[in-house]
Design a protein around this motif. Structure first.
Motif, PDB file in Angstrom:
ATOM      1  N   ASP A  56       0.829  -1.213   0.000  1.00  0.00           N
ATOM      2  CA  ASP A  56       0.000   0.000   0.000  1.00  0.00           C
ATOM      3  C   ASP A  56       0.861   1.260   0.000  1.00  0.00           C
ATOM      4  N   GLU A  57       1.952   1.233   0.772  1.00  0.00           N
ATOM      5  CA  GLU A  57       2.852   2.387   0.816  1.00  0.00           C
ATOM      6  C   GLU A  57       3.476   2.647  -0.559  1.00  0.00           C
ATOM      7  N   TYR A  58       3.941   1.573  -1.201  1.00  0.00           N
ATOM      8  CA  TYR A  58       4.533   1.734  -2.531  1.00  0.00           C
ATOM      9  C   TYR A  58       3.491   2.223  -3.548  1.00  0.00           C
ATOM     10  N   ARG A  59       2.273   1.682  -3.436  1.00  0.00           N
ATOM     11  CA  ARG A  59       1.230   2.065  -4.379  1.00  0.00           C
ATOM     12  C   ARG A  59       0.865   3.536  -4.201  1.00  0.00           C
ATOM     13  N   SER A  60       0.752   3.998  -2.935  1.00  0.00           N
ATOM     14  CA  SER A  60       0.413   5.404  -2.694  1.00  0.00           C
ATOM     15  C   SER A  60       1.549   6.338  -3.109  1.00  0.00           C
ATOM     16  N   ALA A  61       2.781   5.815  -3.159  1.00  0.00           N
ATOM     17  CA  ALA A  61       3.929   6.606  -3.600  1.00  0.00           C
ATOM     18  C   ALA A  61       4.085   6.553  -5.119  1.00  0.00           C
ATOM     19  N   GLY A  62       3.200   5.803  -5.781  1.00  0.00           N
ATOM     20  CA  GLY A  62       3.252   5.733  -7.233  1.00  0.00           C
ATOM     21  C   GLY A  62       4.179   4.661  -7.769  1.00  0.00           C
ATOM     22  N   ASN A  63       4.650   3.768  -6.942  1.00  0.00           N
ATOM     23  CA  ASN A  63       5.571   2.719  -7.367  1.00  0.00           C
ATOM     24  C   ASN A  63       4.783   1.408  -7.482  1.00  0.00           C
ATOM     25  N   ALA A  64       4.111   1.234  -8.622  1.00  0.00           N
ATOM     26  CA  ALA A  64       3.232   0.085  -8.829  1.00  0.00           C
ATOM     27  C   ALA A  64       4.012  -1.227  -8.908  1.00  0.00           C
ATOM     28  N   ALA A  65       5.200  -1.194  -9.461  1.00  0.00           N
ATOM     29  CA  ALA A  65       5.986  -2.427  -9.613  1.00  0.00           C
ATOM     30  C   ALA A  65       6.339  -3.024  -8.251  1.00  0.00           C
ATOM     31  N   ASP A  66       6.862  -2.198  -7.342  1.00  0.00           N
ATOM     32  CA  ASP A  66       7.187  -2.702  -5.997  1.00  0.00           C
ATOM     33  C   ASP A  66       5.928  -3.048  -5.211  1.00  0.00           C
ATOM     34  N   ALA A  67       4.851  -2.299  -5.442  1.00  0.00           N
ATOM     35  CA  ALA A  67       3.581  -2.600  -4.770  1.00  0.00           C
ATOM     36  C   ALA A  67       3.097  -3.990  -5.166  1.00  0.00           C
TER      37      ALA A  67
END
Length: 155
Positions: A56-67
């Motif tokens: 969720d943190e990665y997704r909210s930061a715009g990093n879909a690959a790590d999310a």
């Protein structure tokens, strides 16, 4: 009651006490296994939640690959747990596990025997006899200290 009947009754009592001790031991073993299973489930759950939060943190930061990686890790946690639980008898460690289980059951039976023994009527009467002897010793000591003649509580 004849001597043979008394022996048969004593043997039946011993068999019953052994069965009760084994039952108590099995209960304690099941309780131990339950505590371990709950602890394991909690640990796996925490790992899964942590991975999901990280996703969720990665997704909210715009990093879909790590999310996506951490979402897949969260999903894989339950699959890993299921796979570990499904280890078959072909596993080379299964013989060791069998012996470990046998030892754990014997230890549990001993714990049951100890628990049963500590609550038996015979042990309770023995502790009362010890208490009576101690009381008599204390009474004699008090009589010696006071200078009065010794008297026995049995008299």
């Amino acid at each position: 009651m004849s001597e043979a009947e008394a022996e048969a009754e004593a043997e039946a009592e011993a068999v019953a006490e052994s069965a009760v001790a084994q039952t108590i031991g099995s209960l304690r073993l099941a309780e131990d296994e339950h505590r371990t299973a709950v602890a394991d489930a909690t640990e796996w759950g925490c790992k899964t939640i942590a991975a999901s939060h990280r996703a969720d943190e990665y997704r909210s930061a715009g990093n879909a690959a790590d999310a996506d990686k951490f979402d897949n890790l969260a999903k894989a946690q339950s699959q890993i747990h299921d796979a570990m639980a499904a280890v078959t008898a072909g596993d080379p460690t299964s013989s060791i596990s069998w012996f470990e289980e046998k030892i754990r059951r014997q230890e549990a039976t001993v714990r049951g025997e100890q628990e049963l023994g500590s609550s038996s009527l015979e042990s309770q009467f023995a502790s009362l006899e010890d208490l009576g002897e101690q009381t008599e010793v204390e009474a004699r000591l008090a009589a010696l200290k006071s200078g009065s003649p010794q008297t026995s509580l049995d008299a």
